[in-house]
Design a protein around this motif. Structure first.
Motif, PDB file in Angstrom:
ATOM      1  N   ALA A  28       0.682  -1.233   0.085  1.00  0.00           N
ATOM      2  CA  ALA A  28       0.094  -0.025   0.124  1.00  0.00           C
ATOM      3  C   ALA A  28       0.951   1.300  -0.109  1.00  0.00           C
ATOM      4  CB  ALA A  28      -0.824   0.015   1.105  1.00  0.00           C
ATOM      5  N   GLY A  29       0.378   2.173  -0.716  1.00  0.00           N
ATOM      6  CA  GLY A  29       1.094   3.590  -0.706  1.00  0.00           C
ATOM      7  C   GLY A  29       0.787   4.310  -2.179  1.00  0.00           C
ATOM      8  N   THR A  30       1.540   5.259  -2.343  1.00  0.00           N
ATOM      9  CA  THR A  30       1.348   6.107  -3.466  1.00  0.00           C
ATOM     10  C   THR A  30       3.000   6.015  -4.245  1.00  0.00           C
ATOM     11  OG1 THR A  30       0.018   7.586  -2.923  1.00  0.00           O
ATOM     12  CG2 THR A  30       1.177   8.241  -4.728  1.00  0.00           C
ATOM     13  N   TYR A  31       3.103   5.264  -5.339  1.00  0.00           N
ATOM     14  CA  TYR A  31       4.387   5.412  -6.077  1.00  0.00           C
ATOM     15  C   TYR A  31       4.404   6.362  -7.141  1.00  0.00           C
ATOM     16  CZ  TYR A  31       4.334   1.021  -3.634  1.00  0.00           C
ATOM     17  OH  TYR A  31       4.339   0.051  -2.564  1.00  0.00           O
ATOM     18  N   SER A  32       5.541   7.143  -7.345  1.00  0.00           N
ATOM     19  CA  SER A  32       5.722   7.990  -8.267  1.00  0.00           C
ATOM     20  C   SER A  32       6.911   7.510  -9.201  1.00  0.00           C
ATOM     21  CB  SER A  32       6.242   9.468  -7.860  1.00  0.00           C
ATOM     22  OG  SER A  32       5.276   9.895  -7.137  1.00  0.00           O
ATOM     23  N   GLY A  33       6.607   7.422 -10.513  1.00  0.00           N
ATOM     24  CA  GLY A  33       7.523   6.977 -11.540  1.00  0.00           C
ATOM     25  C   GLY A  33       7.248   7.585 -13.012  1.00  0.00           C
ATOM     26  N   THR A  34       7.702   6.499 -13.886  1.00  0.00           N
ATOM     27  CA  THR A  34       7.442   6.751 -15.252  1.00  0.00           C
ATOM     28  C   THR A  34       6.709   5.467 -15.934  1.00  0.00           C
ATOM     29  OG1 THR A  34       9.628   5.689 -15.752  1.00  0.00           O
ATOM     30  CG2 THR A  34       9.462   8.454 -15.418  1.00  0.00           C
ATOM     31  N   TYR A  35       5.911   5.986 -17.047  1.00  0.00           N
ATOM     32  CA  TYR A  35       5.312   4.953 -17.929  1.00  0.00           C
ATOM     33  C   TYR A  35       6.267   4.925 -19.113  1.00  0.00           C
ATOM     34  CZ  TYR A  35       0.869   4.492 -15.547  1.00  0.00           C
ATOM     35  OH  TYR A  35       0.051   4.098 -14.340  1.00  0.00           O
ATOM     36  N   THR A  36       6.496   3.630 -19.610  1.00  0.00           N
ATOM     37  CA  THR A  36       7.121   3.918 -20.910  1.00  0.00           C
ATOM     38  C   THR A  36       6.116   3.110 -21.729  1.00  0.00           C
ATOM     39  OG1 THR A  36       9.341   3.101 -19.871  1.00  0.00           O
ATOM     40  CG2 THR A  36       8.858   2.736 -22.220  1.00  0.00           C
ATOM     41  N   VAL A  37       5.468   4.048 -22.826  1.00  0.00           N
ATOM     42  CA  VAL A  37       4.655   3.600 -23.676  1.00  0.00           C
ATOM     43  C   VAL A  37       5.200   2.868 -24.953  1.00  0.00           C
ATOM     44  CG1 VAL A  37       2.551   4.267 -24.839  1.00  0.00           C
ATOM     45  CG2 VAL A  37       3.270   5.483 -22.800  1.00  0.00           C
TER      46      VAL A  37
END
Length: 160
Positions: A42-51
């Motif tokens: 549980a929690g909020t994760y910040s990151g990147t999407y590689t499309v």
């Protein structure tokens, strides 16, 4: 006397045959894991999407995004909400996803919500891992682009 004893034994056998266990059968030995996996996840994760394009290999773009995961109502489940202004996954939700320990990693998976609502992942499956504080997962999303229907693949990697 034999008849009374026989009847008493029959009554006891019937009484014990109606005993039941708790309906929550998740009392498994987690070894060294003191917490349930959905609590750790549980929690909020910040990151990147590689499309990735429809071929699943060619990178189309990389965009920032966040994932919010909360423990589900039942053990070993979690809810999943994804947001990114550029990856067309705002408001995407998975409810619930399954969560389990796999050695020192947490694995999660689930079937995504089908439908045409903008933001839903529309993928057959979602699966991912939390390992060494890094959350990674992959899914596909089919969107309408003009008159065409395009399927893109998304890889997310982020930390709390």
């Amino acid at each position: 006397m034999k008849k009374t004893l026989y009847c008493l034994m029959a009554v006891l056998a019937v009484c014990f045959s109606f005993a039941s266990c708790d309906d929550d059968d998740f009392n498994v030995n987690h070894g060294t894991h003191a917490q349930l996996p959905e609590t750790v996840l549980a929690g909020t994760y910040s990151g990147t999407y590689t499309v990735l394009k429809a071929d699943g290999v060619t990178v189309e773009k990389t965009v920032p995004g966040t994932i919010t995961i909360a423990a589900g109502e039942n053990k070993y489940t979690a809810t999943f909400a994804s947001a990114s202004d550029e990856a067309v996954v705002n408001g995407a939700e998975e409810n619930p996803i399954d969560v389990a320990w796999s050695n020192d990693e947490i694995k999660f998976w689930g079937k995504t919500t089908p439908g045409t609502t903008k933001g839903f992942l529309n993928s057959a499956v979602l699966n991912g891992t939390l390992s060494n504080g890094t959350l990674t997962f992959r899914f596909s999303k089919t969107v309408r682009s003009g008159r065409k229907t395009v399927t893109n693949f998304y890889n997310f990697e982020g930390t709390k």
